[in-house]
Design a protein around this motif. Sequence first.
Motif, PDB file in Angstrom:
ATOM      1  N   LEU A 202     -10.084  -9.988 -16.806  1.00  0.00           N
ATOM      2  CA  LEU A 202     -10.694  -9.207 -15.732  1.00  0.00           C
ATOM      3  C   LEU A 202     -10.981 -10.094 -14.521  1.00  0.00           C
ATOM      4  CD1 LEU A 202     -12.119  -6.488 -14.866  1.00  0.00           C
ATOM      5  CD2 LEU A 202     -14.202  -7.514 -15.786  1.00  0.00           C
ATOM      6  N   ALA A 203     -11.522 -11.273 -14.748  1.00  0.00           N
ATOM      7  CA  ALA A 203     -11.841 -12.193 -13.661  1.00  0.00           C
ATOM      8  C   ALA A 203     -10.569 -12.658 -12.953  1.00  0.00           C
ATOM      9  CB  ALA A 203     -12.619 -13.392 -14.196  1.00  0.00           C
ATOM     10  N   ALA A 204      -9.552 -13.021 -13.718  1.00  0.00           N
ATOM     11  CA  ALA A 204      -8.297 -13.475 -13.122  1.00  0.00           C
ATOM     12  C   ALA A 204      -7.650 -12.361 -12.307  1.00  0.00           C
ATOM     13  CB  ALA A 204      -7.348 -13.973 -14.206  1.00  0.00           C
ATOM     14  N   GLU A 205      -7.701 -11.147 -12.806  1.00  0.00           N
ATOM     15  CA  GLU A 205      -7.138 -10.004 -12.084  1.00  0.00           C
ATOM     16  C   GLU A 205      -7.896  -9.770 -10.773  1.00  0.00           C
ATOM     17  OE1 GLU A 205      -4.422  -7.394 -11.109  1.00  0.00           O
ATOM     18  OE2 GLU A 205      -4.321  -8.458 -13.022  1.00  0.00           O
ATOM     19  N   GLN A 206      -9.198  -9.953 -10.796  1.00  0.00           N
ATOM     20  CA  GLN A 206      -9.996  -9.778  -9.582  1.00  0.00           C
ATOM     21  C   GLN A 206      -9.621 -10.816  -8.529  1.00  0.00           C
ATOM     22  OE1 GLN A 206     -12.443  -7.219  -8.908  1.00  0.00           O
ATOM     23  NE2 GLN A 206     -11.889  -8.036  -6.912  1.00  0.00           N
ATOM     24  N   VAL A 207      -9.403 -12.045  -8.953  1.00  0.00           N
ATOM     25  CA  VAL A 207      -8.979 -13.105  -8.025  1.00  0.00           C
ATOM     26  C   VAL A 207      -7.659 -12.729  -7.363  1.00  0.00           C
ATOM     27  CG1 VAL A 207      -8.168 -15.494  -7.873  1.00  0.00           C
ATOM     28  CG2 VAL A 207     -10.217 -14.963  -9.206  1.00  0.00           C
ATOM     29  N   ILE A 208      -6.675 -12.324  -8.164  1.00  0.00           N
ATOM     30  CA  ILE A 208      -5.353 -11.959  -7.647  1.00  0.00           C
ATOM     31  C   ILE A 208      -5.465 -10.770  -6.695  1.00  0.00           C
ATOM     32  CG2 ILE A 208      -3.097 -11.007  -8.311  1.00  0.00           C
ATOM     33  CD1 ILE A 208      -3.363 -13.963  -8.997  1.00  0.00           C
ATOM     34  N   HIS A 209      -6.223  -9.766  -7.092  1.00  0.00           N
ATOM     35  CA  HIS A 209      -6.364  -8.558  -6.270  1.00  0.00           C
ATOM     36  C   HIS A 209      -7.030  -8.873  -4.922  1.00  0.00           C
ATOM     37  CE1 HIS A 209      -7.116  -4.423  -5.124  1.00  0.00           C
ATOM     38  NE2 HIS A 209      -8.375  -4.767  -4.899  1.00  0.00           N
ATOM     39  N   THR A 210      -8.132  -9.600  -4.963  1.00  0.00           N
ATOM     40  CA  THR A 210      -8.868  -9.893  -3.729  1.00  0.00           C
ATOM     41  C   THR A 210      -8.044 -10.731  -2.771  1.00  0.00           C
ATOM     42  OG1 THR A 210     -10.962  -9.771  -4.933  1.00  0.00           O
ATOM     43  CG2 THR A 210     -10.998 -10.875  -2.794  1.00  0.00           C
ATOM     44  N   LEU A 211      -7.443 -11.818  -3.268  1.00  0.00           N
ATOM     45  CA  LEU A 211      -6.646 -12.659  -2.380  1.00  0.00           C
ATOM     46  C   LEU A 211      -5.432 -11.904  -1.841  1.00  0.00           C
ATOM     47  CD1 LEU A 211      -8.308 -15.045  -3.877  1.00  0.00           C
ATOM     48  CD2 LEU A 211      -6.476 -16.413  -2.950  1.00  0.00           C
ATOM     49  N   GLY A 212      -4.769 -11.127  -2.689  1.00  0.00           N
ATOM     50  CA  GLY A 212      -3.598 -10.368  -2.237  1.00  0.00           C
ATOM     51  C   GLY A 212      -3.939  -9.335  -1.180  1.00  0.00           C
ATOM     52  N   THR A 213      -5.028  -8.613  -1.385  1.00  0.00           N
ATOM     53  CA  THR A 213      -5.449  -7.592  -0.424  1.00  0.00           C
ATOM     54  C   THR A 213      -5.846  -8.218   0.904  1.00  0.00           C
ATOM     55  OG1 THR A 213      -6.190  -6.123  -2.200  1.00  0.00           O
ATOM     56  CG2 THR A 213      -7.098  -5.728  -0.001  1.00  0.00           C
ATOM     57  N   ASN A 214      -6.664  -9.255   0.850  1.00  0.00           N
ATOM     58  CA  ASN A 214      -7.098  -9.911   2.081  1.00  0.00           C
ATOM     59  C   ASN A 214      -5.929 -10.549   2.818  1.00  0.00           C
ATOM     60  OD1 ASN A 214      -9.654  -9.081   1.419  1.00  0.00           O
ATOM     61  ND2 ASN A 214     -10.421 -11.115   0.913  1.00  0.00           N
ATOM     62  N   PHE A 215      -4.981 -11.078   2.087  1.00  0.00           N
ATOM     63  CA  PHE A 215      -3.786 -11.683   2.686  1.00  0.00           C
ATOM     64  C   PHE A 215      -2.986 -10.650   3.481  1.00  0.00           C
ATOM     65  CE2 PHE A 215       0.825 -12.628   1.975  1.00  0.00           C
ATOM     66  CZ  PHE A 215       0.930 -13.664   2.888  1.00  0.00           C
ATOM     67  N   GLN A 216      -2.843  -9.454   2.947  1.00  0.00           N
ATOM     68  CA  GLN A 216      -2.061  -8.425   3.638  1.00  0.00           C
ATOM     69  C   GLN A 216      -2.746  -7.946   4.918  1.00  0.00           C
ATOM     70  OE1 GLN A 216       0.978  -7.977   3.135  1.00  0.00           O
ATOM     71  NE2 GLN A 216       1.124  -8.975   1.140  1.00  0.00           N
ATOM     72  N   HIS A 217      -4.049  -8.125   5.035  1.00  0.00           N
ATOM     73  CA  HIS A 217      -4.778  -7.750   6.248  1.00  0.00           C
ATOM     74  C   HIS A 217      -4.966  -8.931   7.201  1.00  0.00           C
ATOM     75  CE1 HIS A 217      -5.921  -4.483   3.470  1.00  0.00           C
ATOM     76  NE2 HIS A 217      -5.823  -3.759   4.568  1.00  0.00           N
ATOM     77  N   TRP A 218      -4.514 -10.088   6.809  1.00  0.00           N
ATOM     78  CA  TRP A 218      -4.722 -11.311   7.574  1.00  0.00           C
ATOM     79  C   TRP A 218      -3.686 -11.449   8.683  1.00  0.00           C
ATOM     80  CZ3 TRP A 218      -1.593 -15.857   7.631  1.00  0.00           C
ATOM     81  CH2 TRP A 218      -2.191 -16.964   8.242  1.00  0.00           C
ATOM     82  N   SER A 219      -4.103 -12.021   9.793  1.00  0.00           N
ATOM     83  CA  SER A 219      -3.215 -12.312  10.914  1.00  0.00           C
ATOM     84  C   SER A 219      -3.099 -13.829  11.050  1.00  0.00           C
ATOM     85  CB  SER A 219      -3.787 -11.725  12.204  1.00  0.00           C
ATOM     86  OG  SER A 219      -3.117 -12.270  13.318  1.00  0.00           O
ATOM     87  N   PRO A 220      -1.890 -14.352  11.270  1.00  0.00           N
ATOM     88  CA  PRO A 220      -1.741 -15.802  11.428  1.00  0.00           C
ATOM     89  C   PRO A 220      -2.517 -16.386  12.606  1.00  0.00           C
ATOM     90  CG  PRO A 220       0.365 -14.820  10.930  1.00  0.00           C
ATOM     91  CD  PRO A 220      -0.601 -13.683  11.180  1.00  0.00           C
ATOM     92  N   HIS A 221      -3.072 -15.537  13.450  1.00  0.00           N
ATOM     93  CA  HIS A 221      -3.909 -16.031  14.539  1.00  0.00           C
ATOM     94  C   HIS A 221      -5.290 -16.428  14.019  1.00  0.00           C
ATOM     95  CE1 HIS A 221      -0.794 -14.760  17.238  1.00  0.00           C
ATOM     96  NE2 HIS A 221      -0.856 -13.530  16.749  1.00  0.00           N
ATOM     97  N   GLU A 222      -5.599 -15.993  12.801  1.00  0.00           N
ATOM     98  CA  GLU A 222      -6.863 -16.335  12.167  1.00  0.00           C
ATOM     99  C   GLU A 222      -6.685 -17.614  11.340  1.00  0.00           C
ATOM    100  OE1 GLU A 222      -8.926 -12.534  10.658  1.00  0.00           O
ATOM    101  OE2 GLU A 222      -6.787 -12.053  10.710  1.00  0.00           O
ATOM    102  N   SER A 223      -7.770 -18.247  11.012  1.00  0.00           N
ATOM    103  CA  SER A 223      -7.733 -19.506  10.268  1.00  0.00           C
ATOM    104  C   SER A 223      -7.247 -19.302   8.825  1.00  0.00           C
ATOM    105  CB  SER A 223      -9.139 -20.107  10.245  1.00  0.00           C
ATOM    106  OG  SER A 223      -9.248 -21.101   9.265  1.00  0.00           O
ATOM    107  N   PRO A 224      -6.217 -20.051   8.406  1.00  0.00           N
ATOM    108  CA  PRO A 224      -5.777 -19.974   7.002  1.00  0.00           C
ATOM    109  C   PRO A 224      -6.881 -20.425   6.037  1.00  0.00           C
ATOM    110  CG  PRO A 224      -4.142 -21.119   8.337  1.00  0.00           C
ATOM    111  CD  PRO A 224      -5.353 -20.920   9.189  1.00  0.00           C
ATOM    112  N   GLN A 225      -7.613 -21.458   6.431  1.00  0.00           N
ATOM    113  CA  GLN A 225      -8.698 -21.946   5.582  1.00  0.00           C
ATOM    114  C   GLN A 225      -9.764 -20.873   5.395  1.00  0.00           C
ATOM    115  OE1 GLN A 225      -7.567 -23.548   8.327  1.00  0.00           O
ATOM    116  NE2 GLN A 225      -6.734 -25.476   7.577  1.00  0.00           N
TER     117      GLN A 225
END
Length: 112
Positions: A51-74
């Motif tokens: 469950l914890a590992a799935e949450q990590v994958i889901h959160t990072l994947g979702t946030n990544f798809q909404h991310w713009s390269p103009h924002e900080s990768p860090q």
Amino acid sequence: MALKLDACIAQHQGDRKEQQDRVTLVGHTRQPGVALAVVADGMGGQAGGALAAEQVIHTLGTNFQHWSPHESPQQLLQSSLVEAHTMIKASRFINEKDPHSTAVAVLLLPGA
């Protein structure tokens, strides 16, 4: 210098009754050449590791798809991991488990 990346994802459950690890490699839907790779290692001896590992994958994947390269990768990676941690901690009360996971994330950016 151009970089070409060939990658695959594979898992082996071995003699365990459950595979608690999760892995993803995804390209950005709006930014060609931008990709995110994440390995989340659900902690084996703990109830809820998957469950914890799935949450990590889901959160990072979702946030990544909404991310713009103009924002900080860090900032993307740090805030996503903090958000996943918060969600995992909250799920302890909902699921009556004690989920834990480690994580490694790599953001691939052309020209960076």
